[in-house]
Scaffold this active site. Sequence first.
Site, PDB file in Angstrom:
ATOM      1  N   PHE A   9     -32.266  25.166  38.646  1.00 39.05           N
ATOM      2  CA  PHE A   9     -31.979  25.195  37.209  1.00 39.05           C
ATOM      3  C   PHE A   9     -32.435  26.481  36.519  1.00 39.05           C
ATOM      4  O   PHE A   9     -32.870  26.447  35.359  1.00 39.05           O
ATOM      5  CB  PHE A   9     -32.595  23.965  36.511  1.00 39.05           C
ATOM      6  CG  PHE A   9     -32.414  22.689  37.290  1.00 39.05           C
ATOM      7  CD1 PHE A   9     -31.140  22.261  37.648  1.00 39.05           C
ATOM      8  CD2 PHE A   9     -33.501  21.956  37.721  1.00 39.05           C
ATOM      9  CE1 PHE A   9     -30.959  21.108  38.391  1.00 39.05           C
ATOM     10  CE2 PHE A   9     -33.329  20.801  38.473  1.00 39.05           C
ATOM     11  CZ  PHE A   9     -32.052  20.378  38.815  1.00 39.05           C
ATOM     12  N   CYS A  10     -32.338  27.595  37.215  1.00 40.40           N
ATOM     13  CA  CYS A  10     -32.757  28.890  36.628  1.00 40.40           C
ATOM     14  C   CYS A  10     -34.172  28.814  36.068  1.00 40.40           C
ATOM     15  O   CYS A  10     -34.489  29.448  35.040  1.00 40.40           O
ATOM     16  CB  CYS A  10     -31.771  29.354  35.562  1.00 40.40           C
ATOM     17  SG  CYS A  10     -30.165  29.762  36.267  1.00 40.40           S
ATOM     18  N   ALA A  11     -35.004  28.022  36.722  1.00 42.05           N
ATOM     19  CA  ALA A  11     -36.425  27.957  36.372  1.00 42.05           C
ATOM     20  C   ALA A  11     -37.168  27.834  37.701  1.00 42.05           C
ATOM     21  O   ALA A  11     -37.875  26.855  37.954  1.00 42.05           O
ATOM     22  CB  ALA A  11     -36.703  26.772  35.459  1.00 42.05           C
ATOM     23  N   CYS A  46     -30.443  31.417  42.065  1.00 36.45           N
ATOM     24  CA  CYS A  46     -30.175  30.708  40.818  1.00 36.45           C
ATOM     25  C   CYS A  46     -28.810  30.044  40.924  1.00 36.45           C
ATOM     26  O   CYS A  46     -27.857  30.638  41.393  1.00 36.45           O
ATOM     27  CB  CYS A  46     -30.178  31.686  39.653  1.00 36.45           C
ATOM     28  SG  CYS A  46     -30.185  30.878  38.075  1.00 36.45           S
TER      29      CYS A  46
END
Length: 459
Positions: A400-402, A420
């Site tokens: 989740f791009c985290a 990502c």
Amino acid sequence: MPFATAAAAACSTATATACTAAAVTAPVPGPAAVSSLAEPLPVLGLDVTVPLASGHRVPYAALDQAASAPVLRQVWDEVAEYAPYYGSVHRGAGHLSRLSTELYEDARETVARFLDCREDDQVVFTRATTDSLNLLASALPAGCRVYVFETEHHAALLPWRGAEVTLLDAPGGPAAAVAALERALTAREDDGPALVCVTGASNVTGELWPVRELAAVAHAHGARIVLDAAQLAPHRPVSVRDLDVDWVALSGHKLYAPFGAGVLAGRADWLDAAEPYLAGGGASRQVVRREDGGLDVEWHTGPARHEAGSPNVVGVHALASACRALTEASPALLAEREQALLDRLTEGLAALPGVRVLSLFGDEAPRVGVVSFVVDGRDSAELAERLASSHGIGVRAGLFCAHPLVRHLLGGRRDEAAECGETGGSPLNAVRASFGVGTPVEHVDRLLSALADLIHETA
Ligand SMILES: Cc1ncc(COP(=O)(O)O)c(C=O)c1O
């Protein structure tokens, strides 16, 4: 709106045509009774059917709304109503140009009201949250130090490349987050400019961050704070004044207005002192050829300074329309409905064998309608794929791009690599289900029963 009456007839035709093209066959089955709750807000797409691997079609359950939310019907209608009146902004003398300019500038005021901005705050229109935070990063004063938790979305974690960045470890709870910031700012060795960047709600856990408290700590130490409201604004009212943040960033496409507009709203001084984010028409007040052949440019101050080029008037109008729709719909009732769906989802997940909901602050921590989980012994990417191909449910799998946050939550090494948006290959991934103001109860119920099927099929 000035064109409302004249446009009404044409618009209803345009809207009907466009919606028929998108709509397909079966209506959504009636929701399980959560009868005391407010109705979901009308959104497009509830009657769209999607193919299953079996060859059947079912209505799509859009449960990836933390990525992009469906368009509110009111937004779509207002965009269609405006479409025939579309014209250039800030340049034409013609009637429609003037009308479009008025609409664009009215939208700025609507957004300022929606965010409860201070009198002298600026609302700059951007493409989305990533763009807004990069704009702010480009406007940091010399020597600015940025404080950011490792748990942030990459859009909030990465734009600060030109600054000195202090990365704060994932805190175990809201109070620990406040204490960590206090410690970091106390340890500051100079009194130069500083900025704290924090999310209002996590795009992974949905958990609410203690924004007001973090803002108080930042200000007590002479630092400023920007709120990443990409996930908060679609679910909760955001008051710049009340939270006492210096800037707020959000995305229209997560706020039920997917036409490519975003916002950076807040203090004018750093923005006015910075070089324009983009150089070009609209940002420049005057350009003069010098004797020596070079150019002298006088840049605007105010939002225009950072909005060079032809603005996205449709996107901005859509965003303002979403702000109006959410305000008129009673935020308290929307939050109550969301909580009921959230309870239904988390209780349902807890009852399924081997499911673990990811949480940084603990299971009881308040969150918005964003829930990530893993299932023992199952690859999250495969689960997400099966939810789509066997049940017509759209969720997301990955990090989740985290990445640092998800690695932390899953107990992975900090330096472990993954891409990502990755959906397969890595055991370090999770499933995320996220919903919004238009989600029917049936979608949550369908996710739970689909997961039960998928889990039992391998038991
Ligand atoms: C918390 C958070 N911040 C920032 C972003 C970036 O938003 P956008 O992709 O609209 O720029 C996202 C997107 O998922 C997000 O969840």
